[in-house]
Design a protein around this motif. Structure first.
Motif, PDB file in Angstrom:
ATOM      1  N   ILE A   7       0.878  -1.170   0.000  1.00  0.00           N
ATOM      2  CA  ILE A   7       0.000   0.000   0.000  1.00  0.00           C
ATOM      3  C   ILE A   7       0.913   1.216   0.000  1.00  0.00           C
ATOM      4  CG2 ILE A   7      -1.853   1.223   1.212  1.00  0.00           C
ATOM      5  CD1 ILE A   7      -2.292  -1.472   2.785  1.00  0.00           C
ATOM      6  N   GLU A   8       0.752   2.102  -0.964  1.00  0.00           N
ATOM      7  CA  GLU A   8       1.573   3.316  -1.013  1.00  0.00           C
ATOM      8  C   GLU A   8       0.679   4.539  -0.989  1.00  0.00           C
ATOM      9  OE1 GLU A   8       5.388   1.703  -3.586  1.00  0.00           O
ATOM     10  OE2 GLU A   8       4.396   3.582  -4.181  1.00  0.00           O
ATOM     11  N   ILE A   9       0.770   5.294   0.118  1.00  0.00           N
ATOM     12  CA  ILE A   9      -0.047   6.491   0.277  1.00  0.00           C
ATOM     13  C   ILE A   9       0.896   7.688   0.219  1.00  0.00           C
ATOM     14  CG2 ILE A   9      -1.702   7.695   1.763  1.00  0.00           C
ATOM     15  CD1 ILE A   9      -2.677   4.935   0.793  1.00  0.00           C
ATOM     16  N   ARG A  10       0.860   8.411  -0.887  1.00  0.00           N
ATOM     17  CA  ARG A  10       1.802   9.531  -1.039  1.00  0.00           C
ATOM     18  C   ARG A  10       1.567  10.571   0.060  1.00  0.00           C
ATOM     19  NH1 ARG A  10       2.438  11.703  -6.942  1.00  0.00           N
ATOM     20  NH2 ARG A  10       2.783   9.478  -7.247  1.00  0.00           N
ATOM     21  N   GLY A  11       2.657  11.010   0.684  1.00  0.00           N
ATOM     22  CA  GLY A  11       2.555  12.006   1.757  1.00  0.00           C
ATOM     23  C   GLY A  11       2.307  11.385   3.117  1.00  0.00           C
ATOM     24  N   PHE A  12       2.052  10.083   3.136  1.00  0.00           N
ATOM     25  CA  PHE A  12       1.790   9.417   4.412  1.00  0.00           C
ATOM     26  C   PHE A  12       2.816   8.318   4.669  1.00  0.00           C
ATOM     27  CE2 PHE A  12      -0.408   6.346   7.172  1.00  0.00           C
ATOM     28  CZ  PHE A  12      -0.730   7.178   8.225  1.00  0.00           C
TER      29      PHE A  12
ATOM     30  N   PHE B 192       2.912   0.640   3.369  1.00  0.00           N
ATOM     31  CA  PHE B 192       2.789  -0.598   4.148  1.00  0.00           C
ATOM     32  C   PHE B 192       3.203  -1.751   3.247  1.00  0.00           C
ATOM     33  CE2 PHE B 192      -0.409   2.320   5.739  1.00  0.00           C
ATOM     34  CZ  PHE B 192      -0.375   2.176   7.121  1.00  0.00           C
TER      35      PHE B 192
ATOM     36  N   PHE C  21       5.372  -0.713   8.351  1.00  0.00           N
ATOM     37  CA  PHE C  21       5.013   0.631   7.860  1.00  0.00           C
ATOM     38  C   PHE C  21       6.259   1.483   7.777  1.00  0.00           C
ATOM     39  CE2 PHE C  21       3.781   5.082   9.017  1.00  0.00           C
ATOM     40  CZ  PHE C  21       3.142   5.390   7.819  1.00  0.00           C
TER      41      PHE C  21
ATOM     42  N   PRO D  18       7.133   5.386   7.240  1.00  0.00           N
ATOM     43  CA  PRO D  18       6.545   6.725   7.090  1.00  0.00           C
ATOM     44  C   PRO D  18       7.115   7.437   5.859  1.00  0.00           C
ATOM     45  CG  PRO D  18       7.457   6.407   9.307  1.00  0.00           C
ATOM     46  CD  PRO D  18       7.915   5.250   8.476  1.00  0.00           C
TER      47      PRO D  18
ATOM     48  N   ASP E 174       6.783  13.450   3.993  1.00  0.00           N
ATOM     49  CA  ASP E 174       5.914  14.503   4.520  1.00  0.00           C
ATOM     50  C   ASP E 174       5.534  14.209   5.982  1.00  0.00           C
ATOM     51  OD1 ASP E 174       4.292  16.821   4.412  1.00  0.00           O
ATOM     52  OD2 ASP E 174       2.522  15.577   4.042  1.00  0.00           O
ATOM     53  N   LEU E 175       5.163  12.969   6.257  1.00  0.00           N
ATOM     54  CA  LEU E 175       4.788  12.588   7.629  1.00  0.00           C
ATOM     55  C   LEU E 175       5.999  12.690   8.557  1.00  0.00           C
ATOM     56  CD1 LEU E 175       2.786  11.453   9.699  1.00  0.00           C
ATOM     57  CD2 LEU E 175       3.327   9.159   8.866  1.00  0.00           C
TER      58      LEU E 175
ATOM     59  N   ARG F 127       6.735  16.370   9.277  1.00  0.00           N
ATOM     60  CA  ARG F 127       5.718  17.037  10.096  1.00  0.00           C
ATOM     61  C   ARG F 127       5.766  16.574  11.544  1.00  0.00           C
ATOM     62  NH1 ARG F 127       0.148  17.264   6.737  1.00  0.00           N
ATOM     63  NH2 ARG F 127      -0.610  17.630   8.839  1.00  0.00           N
ATOM     64  N   VAL F 128       6.046  15.310  11.768  1.00  0.00           N
ATOM     65  CA  VAL F 128       6.093  14.786  13.134  1.00  0.00           C
ATOM     66  C   VAL F 128       7.343  15.276  13.868  1.00  0.00           C
ATOM     67  CG1 VAL F 128       6.412  12.635  14.445  1.00  0.00           C
ATOM     68  CG2 VAL F 128       4.631  12.796  12.710  1.00  0.00           C
ATOM     69  N   ASP F 129       8.422  15.460  13.116  1.00  0.00           N
ATOM     70  CA  ASP F 129       9.684  15.845  13.754  1.00  0.00           C
ATOM     71  C   ASP F 129       9.785  17.350  14.009  1.00  0.00           C
ATOM     72  OD1 ASP F 129      12.129  15.163  14.893  1.00  0.00           O
ATOM     73  OD2 ASP F 129      13.202  15.643  13.061  1.00  0.00           O
ATOM     74  N   ASN F 130       9.007  18.159  13.276  1.00  0.00           N
ATOM     75  CA  ASN F 130       9.074  19.616  13.447  1.00  0.00           C
ATOM     76  C   ASN F 130       8.180  20.077  14.578  1.00  0.00           C
ATOM     77  OD1 ASN F 130      10.935  20.015  11.484  1.00  0.00           O
ATOM     78  ND2 ASN F 130       9.454  20.584   9.902  1.00  0.00           N
TER      79      ASN F 130
END
Lengths: 93, 108
Positions: free
Chosen positions: A43-48, A51, A80, A82, A85-86, A89-92
């Motif tokens: 499963i490839e969710i761009r920006g997320f 899996f 998974f 990450p 983008d994810l 965003r999580v690290d900033n």
């Protein structure tokens, strides 16, 4: 955040959808993703993120109670990774 | 085969009857809500599928693999995912099918 809290948030954001449809849609998405992994599809969710399954070869494990050696058969486990983008965003903070 | 956001939107269109626009928006919103929660360091628990957590990692020594030069890996926050027992169990139950499928892919 739990699944029901996620459903609440999505329902509040998309008032044009019936609450029941939001519930079904969240379950439908998770079922579709589970099915993909069970069948060995990525499963490839761009920006997320993505899996996929990782292979775990068979190994000799131990029964923690008795100390006996037991052969643990090989298997695949969901993984998974990450997306950028994810991660950013999580690290900033 | 690889599943994308377009495939997920199609599922919502086929199975739930959302129209194409609604289905596409819903998939975007779904992942955005999860990202927003993780950004706030909130864990996301999707029963039956798995849990996403944010973990704080301390600075640790690292190395440039090309030059061998030592450079510290800075402290950071990272997302981890743990599949639910239910999903892991279903994947394990399918071990034989998966082994055959991946072998076929390797041979082709």
């Amino acid at each position: 955040m739990t699944k029901s809290e996620l459903i609440e948030l999505l329902a509040a954001d998309q008032p044009q959808l019936a609450y029941r449809d939001v519930e079904l849609a969240v379950k439908g998405l998770l079922d579709r993703m589970s099915r993909a992994l069970i069948e060995g599809d990525r499963i490839e969710i761009r920006g997320f993120g993505s899996f996929s399954l990782h292979y775990r070869p068979s190994r000799i494990g131990r029964n923690p109670k008795t100390g006996d050696s037991v052969r643990v058969p090989d298997k695949h486990v969901p993984h998974f990774k990450p997306g950028r983008d994810l991660r950013e965003r999580v690290d900033n903070v | 085969m690889t599943i994308t956001k377009a495939d997920l939107a199609e599922t919502l269109n086929d199975e739930i009857g959302l129209n194409k626009r609604e289905a596409k928006d819903f998939v975007e919103m779904f992942f955005e809500k999860v990202r927003l929660a993780l950004e706030e360091s909130d864990s996301v628990k999707l029963s039956g599928f798995g849990n996403f957590n944010v973990r704080q990692k301390n600075q640790r020594p690292g190395r440039n693999p090309k030059t061998g030069e030592e450079i510290p890996i800075s402290a950071r926050r990272v997302v981890t995912f743990k599949a639910s027992q239910k999903l892991k169990g279903k994947v394990e139950d399918n071990t034989e099918y998966l082994a055959a499928k991946y072998q076929q892919i390797r041979e082709s």
